[in-house]
Write an enzyme that holds these catalytic residues in place. Structure first.
Site, PDB file in Angstrom:
ATOM      1  N   GLU A  36     -31.352  40.779 -12.537  1.00 53.99           N
ATOM      2  CA  GLU A  36     -32.170  39.657 -12.057  1.00 53.99           C
ATOM      3  C   GLU A  36     -33.630  39.823 -12.480  1.00 53.99           C
ATOM      4  O   GLU A  36     -34.282  38.868 -12.870  1.00 53.99           O
ATOM      5  CB  GLU A  36     -32.102  39.557 -10.525  1.00 53.99           C
ATOM      6  CG  GLU A  36     -30.811  38.966 -10.002  1.00 53.99           C
ATOM      7  CD  GLU A  36     -30.647  37.515 -10.408  1.00 53.99           C
ATOM      8  OE1 GLU A  36     -31.609  36.755 -10.318  1.00 53.99           O
ATOM      9  OE2 GLU A  36     -29.540  37.158 -10.835  1.00 53.99           O
ATOM     10  N   CYS A 191     -26.593  22.691 -18.328  1.00 57.15           N
ATOM     11  CA  CYS A 191     -27.814  21.934 -18.040  1.00 57.15           C
ATOM     12  C   CYS A 191     -29.004  22.697 -18.656  1.00 57.15           C
ATOM     13  O   CYS A 191     -29.911  23.127 -17.969  1.00 57.15           O
ATOM     14  CB  CYS A 191     -27.996  21.751 -16.531  1.00 57.15           C
ATOM     15  SG  CYS A 191     -29.268  20.548 -16.157  1.00 57.15           S
ATOM     16  N   CYS A 201     -20.596  18.364 -17.875  1.00 57.19           N
ATOM     17  CA  CYS A 201     -21.194  18.838 -16.621  1.00 57.19           C
ATOM     18  C   CYS A 201     -20.358  18.394 -15.408  1.00 57.19           C
ATOM     19  O   CYS A 201     -20.026  17.209 -15.285  1.00 57.19           O
ATOM     20  CB  CYS A 201     -22.614  18.279 -16.511  1.00 57.19           C
ATOM     21  SG  CYS A 201     -23.394  18.702 -14.961  1.00 57.19           S
ATOM     22  N   CYS A 207     -25.573  12.885 -10.909  1.00 58.15           N
ATOM     23  CA  CYS A 207     -26.897  13.270 -11.428  1.00 58.15           C
ATOM     24  C   CYS A 207     -27.834  12.064 -11.580  1.00 58.15           C
ATOM     25  O   CYS A 207     -27.612  11.183 -12.413  1.00 58.15           O
ATOM     26  CB  CYS A 207     -26.725  13.980 -12.771  1.00 58.15           C
ATOM     27  SG  CYS A 207     -28.294  14.481 -13.481  1.00 58.15           S
TER      28      CYS A 207
HETATM   29  S1  SF4 Z   1     -25.581  15.634 -15.862  1.00 55.69           S
HETATM   30 FE1  SF4 Z   1     -27.505  16.203 -14.926  1.00 55.69          FE
HETATM   31  S2  SF4 Z   1     -27.132  18.242 -14.096  1.00 55.69           S
HETATM   32 FE2  SF4 Z   1     -25.490  17.812 -15.520  1.00 55.69          FE
HETATM   33  S3  SF4 Z   1     -26.159  18.655 -17.477  1.00 55.69           S
HETATM   34 FE3  SF4 Z   1     -26.791  16.521 -17.448  1.00 55.69          FE
HETATM   35  S4  SF4 Z   1     -28.870  16.589 -16.648  1.00 55.69           S
HETATM   36 FE4  SF4 Z   1     -27.946  18.545 -16.129  1.00 55.69          FE
END
Ligand code: SF4
Length: 342
Positions: A36, A191, A201, A207
Protein backbone atom coordinates in the site's frame (compact mmCIF):
# COMPACT_ATOMS: atom_id res chain seq x y z
CA UNK A 1 -28.69 0.71 -5.10
CA UNK A 2 -26.32 0.23 -2.16
CA UNK A 3 -26.17 -3.58 -2.21
CA UNK A 4 -26.55 -3.68 -5.96
CA UNK A 5 -23.42 -1.55 -6.43
CA UNK A 6 -21.25 -3.71 -4.17
CA UNK A 7 -22.72 -6.95 -5.57
CA UNK A 8 -21.89 -5.95 -9.11
CA UNK A 9 -18.36 -4.99 -8.14
CA UNK A 10 -17.85 -8.28 -6.26
CA UNK A 11 -19.25 -10.45 -9.04
CA UNK A 12 -16.95 -8.71 -11.50
CA UNK A 13 -13.98 -9.13 -9.15
CA UNK A 14 -14.49 -12.89 -8.83
CA UNK A 15 -14.03 -13.26 -12.57
CA UNK A 16 -11.84 -10.36 -13.65
CA UNK A 17 -10.05 -9.14 -10.51
CA UNK A 18 -6.31 -9.48 -10.00
CA UNK A 19 -5.58 -12.40 -7.73
CA UNK A 20 -1.91 -13.03 -8.31
CA UNK A 21 -0.08 -9.86 -7.37
CA UNK A 22 2.93 -10.65 -5.14
CA UNK A 23 1.35 -9.03 -2.06
CA UNK A 24 -1.82 -11.08 -2.48
CA UNK A 25 -0.02 -14.35 -1.71
CA UNK A 26 -0.77 -13.93 1.96
CA UNK A 27 -3.24 -11.28 3.00
CA UNK A 28 -1.43 -10.45 6.21
CA UNK A 29 -0.75 -6.91 7.39
CA UNK A 30 2.99 -6.69 6.72
CA UNK A 31 2.98 -7.30 2.93
CA UNK A 32 -0.32 -5.44 2.52
CA UNK A 33 1.13 -2.44 4.35
CA UNK A 34 4.39 -2.42 2.34
CA UNK A 35 2.51 -2.70 -0.95
CA UNK A 36 0.00 0.00 0.00
CA UNK A 37 2.79 2.42 0.84
CA UNK A 38 4.75 1.62 -2.31
CA UNK A 39 1.63 1.96 -4.46
CA UNK A 40 0.99 5.53 -3.27
CA UNK A 41 2.11 7.65 -6.26
CA UNK A 42 3.60 4.63 -8.08
CA UNK A 43 2.20 2.21 -10.69
CA UNK A 44 1.80 -1.50 -9.97
CA UNK A 45 4.28 -2.62 -12.64
CA UNK A 46 6.98 -0.35 -11.21
CA UNK A 47 6.24 -1.45 -7.66
CA UNK A 48 6.45 -5.24 -8.21
CA UNK A 49 10.28 -5.57 -8.46
CA UNK A 50 10.76 -3.10 -5.58
CA UNK A 51 8.27 -5.03 -3.47
CA UNK A 52 9.94 -8.39 -4.20
CA UNK A 53 13.41 -7.06 -3.36
CA UNK A 54 12.14 -5.40 -0.19
CA UNK A 55 10.36 -8.52 1.06
CA UNK A 56 13.33 -10.74 0.24
CA UNK A 57 15.58 -8.50 2.35
CA UNK A 58 13.08 -7.63 5.12
CA UNK A 59 10.66 -10.56 5.30
CA UNK A 60 8.94 -9.42 8.51
CA UNK A 61 8.14 -6.27 10.42
CA UNK A 62 10.80 -7.22 12.98
CA UNK A 63 13.43 -7.64 10.26
CA UNK A 64 12.54 -4.18 8.95
CA UNK A 65 12.73 -2.69 12.45
CA UNK A 66 16.22 -4.15 12.98
CA UNK A 67 17.49 -2.86 9.62
CA UNK A 68 19.69 0.14 9.14
CA UNK A 69 17.73 3.11 7.75
CA UNK A 70 20.47 3.50 5.12
CA UNK A 71 19.72 0.07 3.75
CA UNK A 72 15.97 0.71 3.73
CA UNK A 73 16.56 3.91 1.78
CA UNK A 74 18.89 2.17 -0.66
CA UNK A 75 16.13 -0.36 -1.48
CA UNK A 76 13.79 2.59 -2.00
CA UNK A 77 16.08 4.42 -4.43
CA UNK A 78 14.11 5.29 -7.56
CA UNK A 79 10.64 5.09 -5.94
CA UNK A 80 10.79 8.71 -4.76
CA UNK A 81 8.89 10.31 -1.86
CA UNK A 82 11.48 9.05 0.61
CA UNK A 83 9.48 10.12 3.64
CA UNK A 84 7.51 6.95 2.92
CA UNK A 85 10.58 4.77 3.50
CA UNK A 86 11.58 6.66 6.65
CA UNK A 87 8.06 6.28 8.03
CA UNK A 88 8.03 2.56 7.22
CA UNK A 89 11.15 2.16 9.30
CA UNK A 90 9.74 4.24 12.18
CA UNK A 91 6.46 2.35 12.16
CA UNK A 92 8.20 -1.04 12.05
CA UNK A 93 10.10 -0.01 15.18
CA UNK A 94 6.92 1.12 16.95
CA UNK A 95 5.15 -2.15 16.10
CA UNK A 96 8.11 -4.22 17.25
CA UNK A 97 8.63 -2.28 20.44
CA UNK A 98 5.12 -1.39 21.58
CA UNK A 99 2.83 -3.92 19.88
CA UNK A 100 4.89 -7.12 20.29
CA UNK A 101 5.42 -7.25 16.54
CA UNK A 102 1.67 -7.45 15.80
CA UNK A 103 -0.17 -4.84 13.76
CA UNK A 104 -3.13 -3.10 15.38
CA UNK A 105 -6.32 -4.52 13.86
CA UNK A 106 -8.57 -1.49 13.53
CA UNK A 107 -8.41 1.46 11.18
CA UNK A 108 -8.50 3.85 14.13
CA UNK A 109 -5.48 2.25 15.82
CA UNK A 110 -3.52 1.88 12.59
CA UNK A 111 -4.04 5.58 11.93
CA UNK A 112 -1.86 6.41 14.93
CA UNK A 113 1.24 5.03 13.17
CA UNK A 114 3.63 7.26 11.18
CA UNK A 115 2.93 7.37 7.45
CA UNK A 116 -0.39 5.50 7.68
CA UNK A 117 -3.29 7.67 6.54
CA UNK A 118 -6.99 6.93 6.59
CA UNK A 119 -7.05 5.02 3.30
CA UNK A 120 -3.97 2.88 4.01
CA UNK A 121 -5.26 2.12 7.51
CA UNK A 122 -8.61 1.16 5.97
CA UNK A 123 -6.96 -1.07 3.38
CA UNK A 124 -4.97 -2.98 6.02
CA UNK A 125 -7.90 -3.40 8.42
CA UNK A 126 -10.43 -4.26 5.68
CA UNK A 127 -8.19 -6.65 3.72
CA UNK A 128 -6.50 -8.37 6.65
CA UNK A 129 -9.09 -8.13 9.43
CA UNK A 130 -12.35 -7.69 7.51
CA UNK A 131 -13.18 -4.45 9.27
CA UNK A 132 -16.11 -2.77 7.55
CA UNK A 133 -14.39 0.49 6.57
CA UNK A 134 -13.90 2.30 3.29
CA UNK A 135 -10.71 3.14 1.46
CA UNK A 136 -10.09 6.03 -0.88
CA UNK A 137 -6.85 5.58 -2.73
CA UNK A 138 -6.33 7.19 -6.14
CA UNK A 139 -8.10 4.36 -7.98
CA UNK A 140 -11.13 4.27 -5.72
CA UNK A 141 -11.45 8.07 -5.79
CA UNK A 142 -11.69 7.90 -9.56
CA UNK A 143 -14.44 5.26 -9.54
CA UNK A 144 -16.52 6.92 -6.83
CA UNK A 145 -16.21 10.42 -8.26
CA UNK A 146 -17.31 9.21 -11.70
CA UNK A 147 -20.13 6.88 -10.69
CA UNK A 148 -21.66 9.50 -8.40
CA UNK A 149 -20.54 12.55 -10.37
CA UNK A 150 -18.77 14.13 -7.41
CA UNK A 151 -16.92 17.11 -8.86
CA UNK A 152 -14.14 19.15 -7.30
CA UNK A 153 -10.52 18.31 -6.60
CA UNK A 154 -10.24 15.38 -4.14
CA UNK A 155 -7.34 17.14 -2.40
CA UNK A 156 -9.84 19.73 -1.14
CA UNK A 157 -11.51 18.92 2.12
CA UNK A 158 -15.12 19.36 1.06
CA UNK A 159 -14.72 17.10 -1.98
CA UNK A 160 -12.80 14.52 0.06
CA UNK A 161 -15.59 14.43 2.64
CA UNK A 162 -18.21 13.81 -0.05
CA UNK A 163 -16.10 11.03 -1.55
CA UNK A 164 -15.54 9.37 1.84
CA UNK A 165 -19.23 9.59 2.67
CA UNK A 166 -20.19 7.94 -0.62
CA UNK A 167 -17.47 5.29 -0.35
CA UNK A 168 -18.82 4.40 3.10
CA UNK A 169 -22.45 4.46 2.00
CA UNK A 170 -21.92 1.78 -0.67
CA UNK A 171 -19.89 -0.65 1.50
CA UNK A 172 -21.29 -4.17 1.50
CA UNK A 173 -22.02 -6.02 4.75
CA UNK A 174 -20.09 -9.12 3.73
CA UNK A 175 -16.84 -9.87 1.92
CA UNK A 176 -15.39 -6.48 2.79
CA UNK A 177 -11.92 -7.82 2.16
CA UNK A 178 -12.71 -8.87 -1.43
CA UNK A 179 -14.72 -5.70 -2.03
CA UNK A 180 -11.77 -3.51 -0.99
CA UNK A 181 -9.48 -5.23 -3.45
CA UNK A 182 -12.22 -5.21 -6.08
CA UNK A 183 -12.59 -1.42 -5.91
CA UNK A 184 -8.83 -0.94 -6.25
CA UNK A 185 -8.78 -3.31 -9.22
CA UNK A 186 -11.74 -1.68 -10.89
CA UNK A 187 -9.99 1.70 -10.76
CA UNK A 188 -6.64 0.26 -11.84
CA UNK A 189 -7.81 -1.88 -14.75
CA UNK A 190 -11.20 -0.60 -16.02
CA UNK A 191 -11.98 2.86 -14.74
CA UNK A 192 -8.51 4.09 -15.68
CA UNK A 193 -7.58 7.76 -15.94
CA UNK A 194 -7.68 8.19 -19.70
CA UNK A 195 -10.02 6.16 -21.90
CA UNK A 196 -11.77 4.04 -19.25
CA UNK A 197 -13.23 0.75 -20.50
CA UNK A 198 -16.84 1.60 -19.73
CA UNK A 199 -18.20 -1.23 -21.89
CA UNK A 200 -16.53 -3.74 -19.54
CA UNK A 201 -17.44 -1.93 -16.33
CA UNK A 202 -19.77 -3.71 -13.90
CA UNK A 203 -21.34 -0.45 -12.71
CA UNK A 204 -21.76 1.28 -16.06
CA UNK A 205 -25.56 1.34 -15.78
CA UNK A 206 -25.34 3.37 -12.60
CA UNK A 207 -22.50 5.67 -13.65
CA UNK A 208 -23.60 9.29 -13.74
CA UNK A 209 -20.45 10.54 -15.45
CA UNK A 210 -21.00 8.07 -18.28
CA UNK A 211 -24.68 8.94 -18.54
CA UNK A 212 -23.80 12.64 -18.74
CA UNK A 213 -20.91 12.04 -21.12
CA UNK A 214 -18.67 13.97 -18.78
CA UNK A 215 -16.17 11.34 -17.63
CA UNK A 216 -13.15 13.59 -18.15
CA UNK A 217 -14.57 16.05 -15.58
CA UNK A 218 -14.05 13.47 -12.80
CA UNK A 219 -12.18 13.52 -10.56
CA UNK A 220 -11.76 17.31 -10.63
CA UNK A 221 -8.29 18.58 -11.52
CA UNK A 222 -5.95 20.16 -9.05
CA UNK A 223 -6.24 23.96 -9.22
CA UNK A 224 -3.16 25.27 -10.99
CA UNK A 225 -0.62 27.15 -8.91
CA UNK A 226 2.67 28.16 -10.42
CA UNK A 227 5.59 26.78 -8.48
CA UNK A 228 8.66 28.87 -7.78
CA UNK A 229 12.05 27.75 -9.10
CA UNK A 230 15.04 27.63 -6.78
CA UNK A 231 18.58 26.93 -7.86
CA UNK A 232 21.58 25.29 -6.29
CA UNK A 233 25.10 24.17 -7.16
CA UNK A 234 26.18 20.61 -6.37
CA UNK A 235 29.88 19.98 -5.97
CA UNK A 236 30.85 16.63 -7.47
CA UNK A 237 34.36 15.37 -6.78
CA UNK A 238 35.72 12.44 -8.77
CA UNK A 239 39.04 10.60 -8.52
CA UNK A 240 41.11 9.15 -11.37
CA UNK A 241 39.98 5.70 -10.21
CA UNK A 242 36.33 6.67 -10.73
CA UNK A 243 35.30 7.15 -7.08
CA UNK A 244 32.75 9.91 -6.56
CA UNK A 245 32.28 11.76 -3.30
CA UNK A 246 28.82 11.82 -1.71
CA UNK A 247 27.50 13.53 1.40
CA UNK A 248 24.64 12.11 3.43
CA UNK A 249 21.84 14.60 4.01
CA UNK A 250 20.47 15.32 7.48
CA UNK A 251 17.73 12.86 8.57
CA UNK A 252 14.88 15.36 8.27
CA UNK A 253 13.88 17.63 5.40
CA UNK A 254 14.24 17.22 1.66
CA UNK A 255 15.86 13.89 0.69
CA UNK A 256 16.34 13.27 4.43
CA UNK A 257 18.95 10.57 5.11
CA UNK A 258 19.72 10.06 1.42
CA UNK A 259 23.09 10.56 -0.22
CA UNK A 260 23.60 13.53 -2.49
CA UNK A 261 26.39 16.05 -3.18
CA UNK A 262 27.33 19.02 -1.02
CA UNK A 263 25.39 22.10 -2.10
CA UNK A 264 26.89 25.54 -2.51
CA UNK A 265 25.89 29.04 -3.48
CA UNK A 266 27.75 30.79 -6.30
CA UNK A 267 29.59 32.95 -3.73
CA UNK A 268 30.71 29.88 -1.82
CA UNK A 269 31.93 28.24 -5.01
CA UNK A 270 33.85 31.39 -6.02
CA UNK A 271 35.55 31.47 -2.62
CA UNK A 272 36.40 27.77 -2.79
CA UNK A 273 37.68 27.67 -6.38
CA UNK A 274 41.27 28.93 -5.75
CA UNK A 275 41.73 26.16 -3.15
CA UNK A 276 40.53 23.31 -5.34
CA UNK A 277 43.11 20.86 -6.76
CA UNK A 278 41.78 21.37 -10.33
CA UNK A 279 39.54 23.93 -12.04
CA UNK A 280 35.83 23.15 -11.61
CA UNK A 281 33.92 22.14 -14.74
CA UNK A 282 30.17 22.61 -15.25
CA UNK A 283 28.15 19.49 -16.08
CA UNK A 284 24.72 19.53 -17.73
CA UNK A 285 22.02 21.22 -15.63
CA UNK A 286 19.20 19.18 -14.13
CA UNK A 287 15.71 20.16 -13.08
CA UNK A 288 13.96 18.33 -10.26
CA UNK A 289 10.37 19.07 -9.29
CA UNK A 290 9.06 18.85 -5.75
CA UNK A 291 5.44 19.31 -4.71
CA UNK A 292 5.94 22.99 -3.92
CA UNK A 293 8.86 24.11 -6.06
CA UNK A 294 11.23 23.24 -8.89
CA UNK A 295 14.93 22.90 -8.18
CA UNK A 296 17.41 23.85 -10.87
CA UNK A 297 20.68 22.02 -10.23
CA UNK A 298 24.04 23.03 -11.62
CA UNK A 299 26.49 20.18 -11.02
CA UNK A 300 30.13 21.25 -10.91
CA UNK A 301 32.80 18.59 -11.38
CA UNK A 302 36.21 18.70 -9.75
CA UNK A 303 38.63 15.96 -10.76
CA UNK A 304 41.35 14.86 -8.33
CA UNK A 305 44.01 12.17 -8.39
CA UNK A 306 43.05 10.30 -5.24
CA UNK A 307 40.68 10.53 -2.25
CA UNK A 308 43.27 12.15 0.07
CA UNK A 309 43.71 15.12 -2.30
CA UNK A 310 40.71 16.99 -0.94
CA UNK A 311 39.78 17.77 2.68
CA UNK A 312 37.19 15.47 4.26
CA UNK A 313 33.62 16.70 4.74
CA UNK A 314 30.94 15.64 7.23
CA UNK A 315 29.06 12.42 6.50
CA UNK A 316 31.05 11.76 3.36
CA UNK A 317 31.07 8.49 1.45
CA UNK A 318 32.68 7.47 -1.81
CA UNK A 319 30.67 5.67 -4.42
CA UNK A 320 32.10 3.74 -7.36
CA UNK A 321 30.82 1.29 -9.94
CA UNK A 322 31.34 -1.56 -7.46
CA UNK A 323 29.25 -0.20 -4.59
CA UNK A 324 26.70 2.15 -6.20
CA UNK A 325 23.80 -0.12 -5.11
CA UNK A 326 24.71 0.30 -1.47
CA UNK A 327 23.60 3.94 -1.18
CA UNK A 328 20.14 5.45 -0.96
CA UNK A 329 20.59 8.22 -3.50
CA UNK A 330 18.36 11.16 -4.32
CA UNK A 331 17.24 11.14 -7.95
CA UNK A 332 19.54 13.94 -9.23
CA UNK A 333 22.58 12.29 -7.59
CA UNK A 334 21.59 9.03 -9.25
CA UNK A 335 21.47 10.74 -12.64
CA UNK A 336 24.79 12.54 -12.19
CA UNK A 337 26.51 9.32 -11.10
CA UNK A 338 25.05 7.43 -14.05
CA UNK A 339 26.43 10.09 -16.40
CA UNK A 340 29.87 9.97 -14.84
CA UNK A 341 30.20 6.22 -14.38
CA UNK A 342 28.44 5.38 -17.64
S1 SF4 B 1 -18.77 3.38 -16.47
FE1 SF4 B 1 -18.16 4.95 -15.03
S2 SF4 B 1 -17.16 3.82 -13.38
FE2 SF4 B 1 -17.31 2.45 -15.10
S3 SF4 B 1 -15.38 2.67 -16.21
FE3 SF4 B 1 -16.82 4.09 -17.13
S4 SF4 B 1 -16.47 6.00 -16.03
FE4 SF4 B 1 -15.56 4.39 -14.79
Amino acid sequence: MKQAFADKVLTWFDVFGRHDLPWQKSLTPYPVWISEIMLQQTQVQTVIPYFNRFMARFPSVKALARADLDEVLSLWTGLGYYARARNLHKTANIISEFHQGEFPRSQQDLLQLPGIGRSTAGAISAICFNERVAILDGNVKRVISRVFAIGGYPGQRETAEQLWAKAEAVLPHDRINAYTQAMMDLGATVCVGKAPLCGACPVNEACLALERQSISDYPGKKPKVSKPTRSTIMLVVKTQAGEIRLAQRPPEGIWGGLYSFPELTQEELDALTPHLPSPPRALAQLKHSFTHFHLLIEPILVEIDAIGDIPRIDREAWVSEDNSEAFGLCRPAQKIIQTLLG
